[in-house]
Design a protein around this motif. Sequence first.
Motif, short mmCIF file in Angstrom:
data_model
loop_
_atom_site.label_atom_id
_atom_site.label_comp_id
_atom_site.label_asym_id
_atom_site.label_seq_id
_atom_site.Cartn_x
_atom_site.Cartn_y
_atom_site.Cartn_z
N GLU A 4 0.82 -1.21 0.00
CA GLU A 4 0.00 0.00 0.00
C GLU A 4 0.85 1.27 0.00
O GLU A 4 1.97 1.28 0.51
CB GLU A 4 -0.88 0.02 1.25
CG GLU A 4 -0.08 0.11 2.54
CD GLU A 4 -0.93 0.18 3.78
OE1 GLU A 4 -1.83 1.02 3.83
OE2 GLU A 4 -0.67 -0.63 4.70
N PRO A 5 0.33 2.36 -0.57
CA PRO A 5 1.02 3.65 -0.45
C PRO A 5 1.10 4.07 1.00
O PRO A 5 0.16 3.84 1.78
CB PRO A 5 0.12 4.60 -1.25
CG PRO A 5 -0.69 3.72 -2.13
CD PRO A 5 -0.87 2.44 -1.38
N LEU A 6 2.19 4.70 1.39
CA LEU A 6 2.34 5.17 2.76
C LEU A 6 1.48 6.40 2.99
O LEU A 6 1.21 7.17 2.08
CB LEU A 6 3.81 5.50 3.04
CG LEU A 6 4.80 4.34 2.92
CD1 LEU A 6 6.20 4.84 3.20
CD2 LEU A 6 4.44 3.21 3.87
N PHE A 7 1.10 6.60 4.25
CA PHE A 7 0.29 7.76 4.63
C PHE A 7 1.00 9.05 4.23
O PHE A 7 0.37 9.98 3.71
CB PHE A 7 0.05 7.72 6.14
CG PHE A 7 -0.77 8.86 6.66
CD1 PHE A 7 -2.15 8.77 6.69
CD2 PHE A 7 -0.16 10.01 7.12
CE1 PHE A 7 -2.91 9.82 7.18
CE2 PHE A 7 -0.92 11.07 7.61
CZ PHE A 7 -2.29 10.96 7.63
N THR A 20 -10.11 -1.50 0.74
CA THR A 20 -8.94 -0.90 1.39
C THR A 20 -7.78 -1.87 1.33
O THR A 20 -8.01 -3.08 1.17
CB THR A 20 -9.29 -0.54 2.86
OG1 THR A 20 -8.27 0.28 3.42
CG2 THR A 20 -9.48 -1.78 3.71
N PRO A 21 -6.53 -1.42 1.43
CA PRO A 21 -5.40 -2.33 1.23
C PRO A 21 -5.15 -3.32 2.37
O PRO A 21 -4.44 -4.30 2.18
CB PRO A 21 -4.20 -1.38 1.10
CG PRO A 21 -4.75 -0.04 0.86
CD PRO A 21 -6.09 -0.02 1.49
N VAL A 22 -5.71 -3.06 3.55
CA VAL A 22 -5.34 -3.84 4.74
C VAL A 22 -6.59 -4.45 5.37
O VAL A 22 -7.57 -3.75 5.64
CB VAL A 22 -4.61 -2.95 5.77
CG1 VAL A 22 -4.20 -3.76 6.98
CG2 VAL A 22 -3.38 -2.30 5.13
N PHE A 76 -8.96 -5.51 0.03
CA PHE A 76 -9.91 -6.09 0.98
C PHE A 76 -11.25 -5.35 0.97
O PHE A 76 -11.31 -4.13 1.00
CB PHE A 76 -9.32 -6.10 2.39
CG PHE A 76 -8.15 -7.03 2.52
CD1 PHE A 76 -8.33 -8.39 2.71
CD2 PHE A 76 -6.85 -6.55 2.43
CE1 PHE A 76 -7.26 -9.26 2.80
CE2 PHE A 76 -5.77 -7.40 2.52
CZ PHE A 76 -5.98 -8.77 2.71
N PHE A 77 -12.30 -6.15 0.95
CA PHE A 77 -13.67 -5.66 0.90
C PHE A 77 -14.08 -5.07 2.24
O PHE A 77 -13.82 -5.65 3.29
CB PHE A 77 -14.59 -6.81 0.52
CG PHE A 77 -16.05 -6.49 0.52
CD1 PHE A 77 -16.62 -5.79 -0.54
CD2 PHE A 77 -16.86 -6.89 1.57
CE1 PHE A 77 -17.97 -5.49 -0.55
CE2 PHE A 77 -18.22 -6.60 1.56
CZ PHE A 77 -18.77 -5.90 0.51
#
Length: 263
Positions: free
Chosen positions: A73-76, A190-192, A225-226
């Motif tokens: 995922e891209p970092l914050f 979302t990535p996580v 992720f859903f």
Amino acid sequence: MLGSTKEFNPQPVRRDAIFLLVKEKGMVSVADLSKKFGVTTMTIRRDLQYLEQDGLIERIHGGAVVTKSGVREPLFTQKRLLHRAEKEVIAIAAAALVDDYDTIFLNSGTTTLRMLRRIVANHVKIVTNNAYFPVDDMPDNYEIISTGGTFRKESYTLIGDTALHTLSQVFASKAFIGVDGFDWENGMTTPVQSEAHVNRTMIAHTRGKVIVVADSSKIGAVSNFFVAPVVAAHMLITDSRITDMDRKRFEEAGIEVIVCEAH
């Protein structure tokens, strides 16, 4: 006088623009980027290396391409640089929907974070798993209730059983949910996985409107992720680059779409 003012650093703006070009075109070349931005090919290669390290693009011989599914995922810190004008107007519109004495959920994300200093309603309770909220000079018109939990440095979020337990004890009047993907067929994503669980719990414990705040780059995007189907949202606040087709489809499903014009 030389050195009397702070010099503007163009790197973040250029890297933001490069990332957007890669997303738009699918592939870009080092030579074309060097010509477009008026910098050396060595500078462009450093920019691409930076973006690749943050999981935003993949470098290939002579250029870069969009990341494949499964790249981290891209970092914050990198997300904060992207679509800043769009996020700002979306945050202003969202903050205007907060009423006096509301208890609201704000999930993690750079757009929801921007809402914090835009809320003008009084006696508002904000329940959030965003670990980046301001602790200095916090306005008096609201109080922040942190969910607690395990800290994820990649996204500055709080997750896990402690966060979920806190959320399960709250029934919010509104929820403002930032997502990485808002796609008609695949829903909110979302990535996580652990963050998807937090977002889903917020939605389930909202008595009033669930409001998705997402710039147009998220519309039609699908992450790992859903979270929930798009119809779990009552409202979408986005920017003017949303397509007419997407807007019509969401509105026909009963989702109110608020379109903001970025300056």
